[in-house]
Design an enzyme around this catalytic site. Structure first.
Site, PDB file in Angstrom:
ATOM      1  N   PHE A 115      -9.715  49.443  -0.478  1.00 38.09           N
ATOM      2  CA  PHE A 115     -10.566  49.726   0.671  1.00 38.09           C
ATOM      3  C   PHE A 115     -11.974  49.166   0.448  1.00 38.09           C
ATOM      4  O   PHE A 115     -12.666  48.803   1.365  1.00 38.09           O
ATOM      5  CB  PHE A 115     -10.639  51.234   0.922  1.00 38.09           C
ATOM      6  CG  PHE A 115      -9.313  51.809   1.323  1.00 38.09           C
ATOM      7  CD1 PHE A 115      -8.766  51.489   2.552  1.00 38.09           C
ATOM      8  CD2 PHE A 115      -8.610  52.650   0.477  1.00 38.09           C
ATOM      9  CE1 PHE A 115      -7.538  52.006   2.936  1.00 38.09           C
ATOM     10  CE2 PHE A 115      -7.381  53.167   0.856  1.00 38.09           C
ATOM     11  CZ  PHE A 115      -6.843  52.842   2.080  1.00 38.09           C
ATOM     12  N   CYS A 116     -12.421  49.169  -0.791  1.00 39.57           N
ATOM     13  CA  CYS A 116     -13.778  48.734  -1.085  1.00 39.57           C
ATOM     14  C   CYS A 116     -13.787  48.060  -2.439  1.00 39.57           C
ATOM     15  O   CYS A 116     -13.377  48.692  -3.386  1.00 39.57           O
ATOM     16  CB  CYS A 116     -14.716  49.931  -1.096  1.00 39.57           C
ATOM     17  SG  CYS A 116     -16.432  49.505  -1.272  1.00 39.57           S
ATOM     18  N   PRO A 117     -14.154  46.834  -2.599  1.00 39.20           N
ATOM     19  CA  PRO A 117     -14.807  46.018  -1.593  1.00 39.20           C
ATOM     20  C   PRO A 117     -13.879  45.374  -0.578  1.00 39.20           C
ATOM     21  O   PRO A 117     -14.365  44.754   0.368  1.00 39.20           O
ATOM     22  CB  PRO A 117     -15.491  44.940  -2.423  1.00 39.20           C
ATOM     23  CG  PRO A 117     -14.682  44.833  -3.658  1.00 39.20           C
ATOM     24  CD  PRO A 117     -14.131  46.188  -3.912  1.00 39.20           C
ATOM     25  N   SER A 172     -14.418  49.646  -5.705  1.00 36.95           N
ATOM     26  CA  SER A 172     -15.868  49.507  -5.909  1.00 36.95           C
ATOM     27  C   SER A 172     -16.255  49.444  -7.379  1.00 36.95           C
ATOM     28  O   SER A 172     -15.718  50.191  -8.194  1.00 36.95           O
ATOM     29  CB  SER A 172     -16.592  50.711  -5.320  1.00 36.95           C
ATOM     30  OG  SER A 172     -16.113  51.038  -4.070  1.00 36.95           O
TER      31      SER A 172
END
Lengths: 76, 379
Positions: free
Chosen positions: A13-15, B295
């Site tokens: 989902f991220c990044p 992330s």
């Protein structure tokens, strides 16, 4: 011809798959290909759109069992 | 015979793992059955997310630092001796001093580093706040800023993916406070076709930027900066003028990773559930160092570290694996100087940011202090 690099961005989902692809392409040589896997259907549209905008080549794209894939060739 | 755990890297991930592991295996440490050694690069531990507040004068520099020796449990053997080679085939790590350490379990937590030099002109032309020196320079330059065109430029890959939005919204409110907003125009650039990699965050950011009067340019991958002409050009063929350029520089992993042949760009291939090297189950990888497509952020490192601690403790005491990492990440997002929101997600659950509020901003400010309890493995 070097082995095609795979980026497994399933569940990312991220990044996000496209950001992973952009980061990976920076480390590759011109002419090399990368295949990105994603569980996000948007990737199938986003990646070719981005590749066309920058000037890289979308070699292949489609759907496999549990993910979408796009193959991009670095051209510049 | 005593088991050796060797942790390479003294940042957030390495520190939480060292302290957290000690809390689980104090008895084994006391009896001399297990030793934990950390190889760090500095005698000082920095709370990196606090850098965000430096250019705006909202935090004092000294609040960001503690001596690493005091953050670490005293039972952790700590050497300030950066690793220069990691040999996972022969289970040996060589350090700058020439000392060679062997191990039974290795944790690689060497983090990431800023690489503005990867883009021509970027280091010379841009400001950033991802390290102390950059944050100080940006603070000094902002003091002298009298209005004009600001470009906030985001490059990939970078750590803390929400920071670029935080910087943009905080800049706007900072300039309003100084009475300069009427004379300023901010343009935010992002590499992909929306304003943030997380789609729900992008969906929130777009109307928020429209309302704030912040311009944006998507599909903007930085090609080069001309510091003399004050322009920034993208691979996609767009050129922007600027008076003040803020960049989120591209990052690489640590040099020791590439030099040891452990992974392109300094990112180590990592099993996304076990957090181990795919071919070496005795080598754990944690934090920014992994190549996992989530992330690069302190929060990620924290939740990964909790998994590594449980698995290492279980392997050392019971010879079995405890659990998998589920991809959990939780990030506070400052949406201005007085409001904030948050996102959480994992491999299965997409993020869903809530409406910004003052209370969440206060929670983030509180966490800025509580961080030191996290690093000690207490939170």
């Amino acid at each position: 011809m070097s082995e095609r690099k795979i980026i497994d961005a399933r569940g990312s989902f991220c990044p996000g798959p496209l950001m992973e692809l952009i980061a990976a392409l920076k480390l590759m040589e011109i002419g090399e290909e990368v295949e990105i896997w994603s569980t996000d259907q948007g990737t199938a549209k986003d990646v070719p759109e981005w590749a066309a905008k920058v000037g890289h080549e979308t070699v292949d794209s489609g759907e496999k069992e549990d993910h979408w894939f796009v193959v991009v060739k670095k051209t510049k | 015979m005593s088991k050796k755990v060797l942790i390479v890297g003294g940042g957030l991930a390495g520190t939480i793992i060292a302290n957290g592991l000690i809390r689980h295996i104090g008895e084994e440490i006391r009896k001399g059955d297990v030793s934990i050694t950390m190889l760090g690069t500095s005698d000082t531990h920095m709370y990196q997310p606090g850098l965000l507040y430096i250019p705006f004068g909202k935090i004092r520099e000294r609040e960001l630092f503690r001596p690493q020796r005091k953050v670490l449990d005293k039972r952790v053997i700590f050497h300030i001796d950066p690793a220069t080679n990691i040999d996972v085939e022969n289970k040996k790590v060589t350090c700058n001093s020439g000392t060679v350490h062997d191990y039974d379990y290795l944790v690689i937590a060497t983090g990431s580093r800023l690489m503005p030099q990867n883009i021509p002109g970027l280091a010379e032309g841009a400001h950033w706040l991802y390290d102390l020196e950059g944050a100080r320079k940006m603070r000094d330059a902002l003091d002298k800023f009298e209005g004009g065109k600001i470009v906030v430029n985001v490059n990939a890959p970078h750590k803390c993916p929400v920071a670029p939005l935080e910087i943009t919204f905080m800049l706007k409110e900072y300039l309003e406070g100084k009475g300069l907003w009427d004379k300023t125009e901010i343009t935010y650039t992002y590499p992909i076709g929306r304003l943030h990699a997380l789609e729900p965050v992008a969906e929130w950011a777009k109307p928020a930027m429209d309302e704030a009067g912040i311009k944006y340019e998507t599909f903007f991958n930085t090609k080069e900066v001309d510091p003399a002409g004050k322009t920034i050009e993208s691979e996609e063929g767009v050129t922007l003028d600027y008076d003040f350029l803020v960049t989120i520089p591209p990052h690489n992993g640590a040099e020791v990773i590439t030099e040891s042949g452990l992974g392109d760009g300094g990112w180590v291939p990592t099993d996304r559930k076990k957090l181990t090297h795919p071919e070496h189950s005795d080598v754990f990888v944690c934090g920014d160092t992994t190549n996992i497509p989530i992330s690069k952020a302190g929060s990620t490192a924290h939740f990964e570290a909790d998994t590594v601690i449980d698995n290492l403790a279980s392997l050392l005491t019971e010879g079995r694996w405890a659990r998998d990492y589920d991809g959990k990440v939780f990030c506070f997002v400052e949406t201005g100087m007085k409001t904030g929101t948050y996102v959480w997600f994992n491999y299965e659950t997409p993020p869903n940011p809530g409406a910004p509020s003052q209370m969440i901003h206060w929670f983030k400010l509180a966490y800025n202090r509580l961080y030191w309890l996290s690093a000690r493995g207490l939170l």
